[in-house]
Design an enzyme around this catalytic site. Structure first.
Site, PDB file in Angstrom:
ATOM      1  N   TYR A  22      35.763  40.449  39.722  1.00 54.25           N
ATOM      2  CA  TYR A  22      34.577  39.832  38.812  1.00 54.25           C
ATOM      3  C   TYR A  22      33.296  39.737  39.582  1.00 54.25           C
ATOM      4  CZ  TYR A  22      38.376  38.525  36.017  1.00 54.25           C
ATOM      5  OH  TYR A  22      39.738  38.572  35.179  1.00 54.25           O
ATOM      6  N   HIS A  99      33.734  41.618  27.850  1.00 54.44           N
ATOM      7  CA  HIS A  99      34.887  41.518  29.335  1.00 54.44           C
ATOM      8  C   HIS A  99      34.088  41.997  30.472  1.00 54.44           C
ATOM      9  CE1 HIS A  99      38.040  39.807  27.046  1.00 54.44           C
ATOM     10  NE2 HIS A  99      37.891  40.917  26.236  1.00 54.44           N
TER      11      HIS A  99
HETATM   12  C1  DQA Z   1      38.100  38.647  31.380  1.00 55.94           C
HETATM   13  C2  DQA Z   1      39.451  39.495  31.323  1.00 55.94           C
HETATM   14  C3  DQA Z   1      40.597  38.588  31.040  1.00 55.94           C
HETATM   15  O1  DQA Z   1      41.970  39.365  30.759  1.00 55.94           O
HETATM   16  C4  DQA Z   1      40.995  37.397  31.975  1.00 55.94           C
HETATM   17  O2  DQA Z   1      41.732  36.423  31.816  1.00 55.94           O
HETATM   18  C5  DQA Z   1      39.585  36.763  32.431  1.00 55.94           C
HETATM   19  C6  DQA Z   1      38.051  37.630  32.323  1.00 55.94           C
HETATM   20  C7  DQA Z   1      37.053  39.719  31.892  1.00 55.94           C
HETATM   21  O3  DQA Z   1      35.919  39.083  31.788  1.00 55.94           O
HETATM   22  O4  DQA Z   1      37.255  40.740  32.354  1.00 55.94           O
HETATM   23  O5  DQA Z   1      39.614  35.368  32.519  1.00 55.94           O
HETATM   24  O6  DQA Z   1      37.779  38.165  29.859  1.00 55.94           O
END
Ligand code: DQA
Length: 140
Positions: A22, A99
């Protein structure tokens, strides 16, 4: 136009958790960039985050009619929250699912979203720019 950026569970830890997935940038910084992007184009963005499924549903219910669009990253709830899906389906305000990571390139359990079917669209895999692209989709 006025937009709500709504983050779900664990997104408050952006910049601190799983940095390889992230990124290093804090949510506060990212929020500032999204707000500036909206403002420079004559629009406004509000921001909310909750780790609680029911609270996310309440925020969606209250967003109805108040915003031109909701940009939603529900985090892990994406993959199993029928309650959030129903809240999205219940409101007239369009919701774009985002996402930061490319969930299609990750674990099997992340490949399915129960939300996409009731969202206007889905944007994934562009890091913080997933939010910017979602906002842009409302401006087309
Ligand atoms: C997410 C992807 C999800 O699978 C994960 O549980 C997250 C972040 C993303 O932004 O890539 O918490 O939503």
């Amino acid at each position: 136009m006025k937009f709500l950026v709504l983050n779900g569970v664990n997104l408050n830890l952006t910049g601190k958790r799983e940095r390889g997935v992230y990124g290093n940038e804090s949510w506060e910084n990212i929020e500032g960039e999204i707000a500036a992007f909206a403002r420079e184009r004559g629009h406004e963005a509000d921001f909310r985050q909750s780790n609680l499924e029911g609270e996310i549903c309440t925020i969606l219910q209250e967003a109805d009619g108040k915003y031109d669009g909701v940009i939603l990253n529900a985090g892990a709830y994406t993959h199993y929250s029928i309650a959030i899906r129903d809240a999205i389906a219940a409101i007239a305000t369009p919701v774009v699912e985002v996402h930061m990571s490319n969930v299609q390139a990750r674990e099997e359990f992340r490949k399915h979203s129960v939300l996409t079917g009731v969202c206007r669209g889905e944007i994934l895999g562009f890091g913080k720019n997933s939010y910017i692209l979602a906002l842009e989709s409302f401006l087309l």
